[in-house]
Design a protein around this motif. Structure first.
Motif, PDB file in Angstrom:
ATOM      1  N   ALA A 267      -1.547   2.046  -1.964  1.00 45.17           N
ATOM      2  CA  ALA A 267      -1.263   2.247  -0.550  1.00 45.17           C
ATOM      3  C   ALA A 267      -2.514   1.923   0.249  1.00 45.17           C
ATOM      4  N   TRP A 294       1.811  -1.004  -0.520  1.00 46.16           N
ATOM      5  CA  TRP A 294       2.441  -0.280   0.589  1.00 46.16           C
ATOM      6  C   TRP A 294       1.434  -0.219   1.742  1.00 46.16           C
ATOM      7  N   ASN A 297       1.103   3.204   4.147  1.00 46.54           N
ATOM      8  CA  ASN A 297       1.190   4.522   3.527  1.00 46.54           C
ATOM      9  C   ASN A 297      -0.163   5.018   3.067  1.00 46.54           C
ATOM     10  N   GLY A 302       4.200   4.586  -2.492  1.00 49.62           N
ATOM     11  CA  GLY A 302       5.548   4.105  -2.232  1.00 49.62           C
ATOM     12  C   GLY A 302       6.617   5.166  -2.295  1.00 49.62           C
TER      13      GLY A 302
END
Length: 318
Positions: A267, A294, A297, A302
């Motif tokens: 992320a 991701w 995030n 995820g």
């Protein structure tokens, strides 16, 4: 983001690998296997009509008893592919109903309790009889850090290898189809076990902790890496000694030995396991690999969307 994505994709920092890294781990696992695995599976009533559950105890590092759960679909005759699940920092095995994903998909799941942990969102049931003395900051990251032999993660990673052996000992588990999985600390354990156990089917490594450790302490103030920073505020003279110990447990060094096919996740707004620490391991990973990124995030990565990706991979492994 600590680096733009194009730089992350190319980020391949130098590794600090001890000369006896391989020998240290061969000796550690050999000593652990001098103790009978002694895996005991005691079926328990959970109120879950479609899942069978066993309370598990097996011998981990030092022969110490480690707890776990084994969940299987209630009507399965086996042999079943199995996910060995490792837990994030300060979490414990919790309750059986916390782990219904993989039995719902027709897999067995073996959940390893983390010794000495379990004060987070799930309770734990495994003490750490070998908790070392000496200076340390609150938490696990500096516990026994004066030497590789005494360090906490030597015990935890060994427990992780023995968890695979315990799962494979159950008659419902197909020993040739074992996947290791975890996020954060659990992802770090999965990556280490993927390097230490050569014949695993796959590894799911989500936002892994304990990778590119020194770099992490230089770019984030978030816990748990902040435990090291607090330790060094008083132990200024021990910085190099401590990082010399941590080199035996750094995921970048395990990644360079990884042969298990692996699906990673990262992320890009993660302050707990910064993306450059994840890419350092991913880019050094020696086995077949893929990664899901991701961009918006944090340490949740995820989440359920990453599970969709894992289920798609798992469907092809049956």
């Amino acid at each position: 983001m600590d680096m733009p994505l194009d730089r992350l994709r190319a980020y391949l920092p130098a590794r600090r690998e001890p000369a006896d890294f391989a020998g240290f781990w061969e000796r550690t696992l050999s000593e652990a296997r001098e103790h009978e695995l002694g895996a005991v599976f005691t079926e328990v009533e959970t109120g879950l009509a479609e899942v069978r559950c066993s309370d598990v105890t097996y011998a981990g590092f030092g022969g110490h008893p480690v707890r776990g759960w084994l969940l299987t679909p209630a009507r399965a005759a086996g042999p079943l592919p199995c996910v060995v699940q490792y837990i994030g920092y300060n979490g414990g095995r919790g309750f059986p109903h916390d782990w219904l994903l993989w039995p719902s998909a027709g897999w067995a799941v073996f959940v390893m309790d983390s010794r000495g942990q379990g004060s987070g969102n799930r309770h734990g049931d495994t003490p750490d009889p070998a908790a070392a003395g000496g200076p340390s900051a609150p938490g696990r990251l500096t516990q026994g850090v004066s030497s590789p032999e005494d360090y906490y993660y030597r015990r935890l990673y060994t427990d992780g290898v023995r968890a695979v052996e315990a799962a494979r000992s159950h008659p419902l588990v197909d020993a040739s189809k074992v996947v290791v999985s975890g996020g954060s600390q659990g992802g770090g354990i999965a990556m280490a076990v993927g390097a230490l156990v050569p014949d695993l089917l796959h590894a799911f490594v989500d936002v892994p902790f304990m990778t590119h450790i020194r770099h992490a302490t230089e770019i984030t103030d978030a816990e748990p890496y902040a435990e090291l920073a607090r330790f060094f505020t008083a132990q200024r003279h021990r910085v190099e000694e401590v990082f010399a110990t941590l080199d035996y447990f750094d995921g970048v060094n395990f990644a360079a030995r990884g042969t298990t096919p692996a699906l990673f996740s990262v992320a890009l707004r993660d302050g707990v396991t910064p993306p450059s620490t994840v890419f350092a391991a991913y880019n050094h990973y020696a086995g077949p690999k893929d990664i899901r990124i991701w961009p918006y995030n944090g340490h949740e990565g995820g989440g359920s969307a990453q599970v969709v990706e894992q289920l798609a991979v798992a469907a092809g492994l049956r």
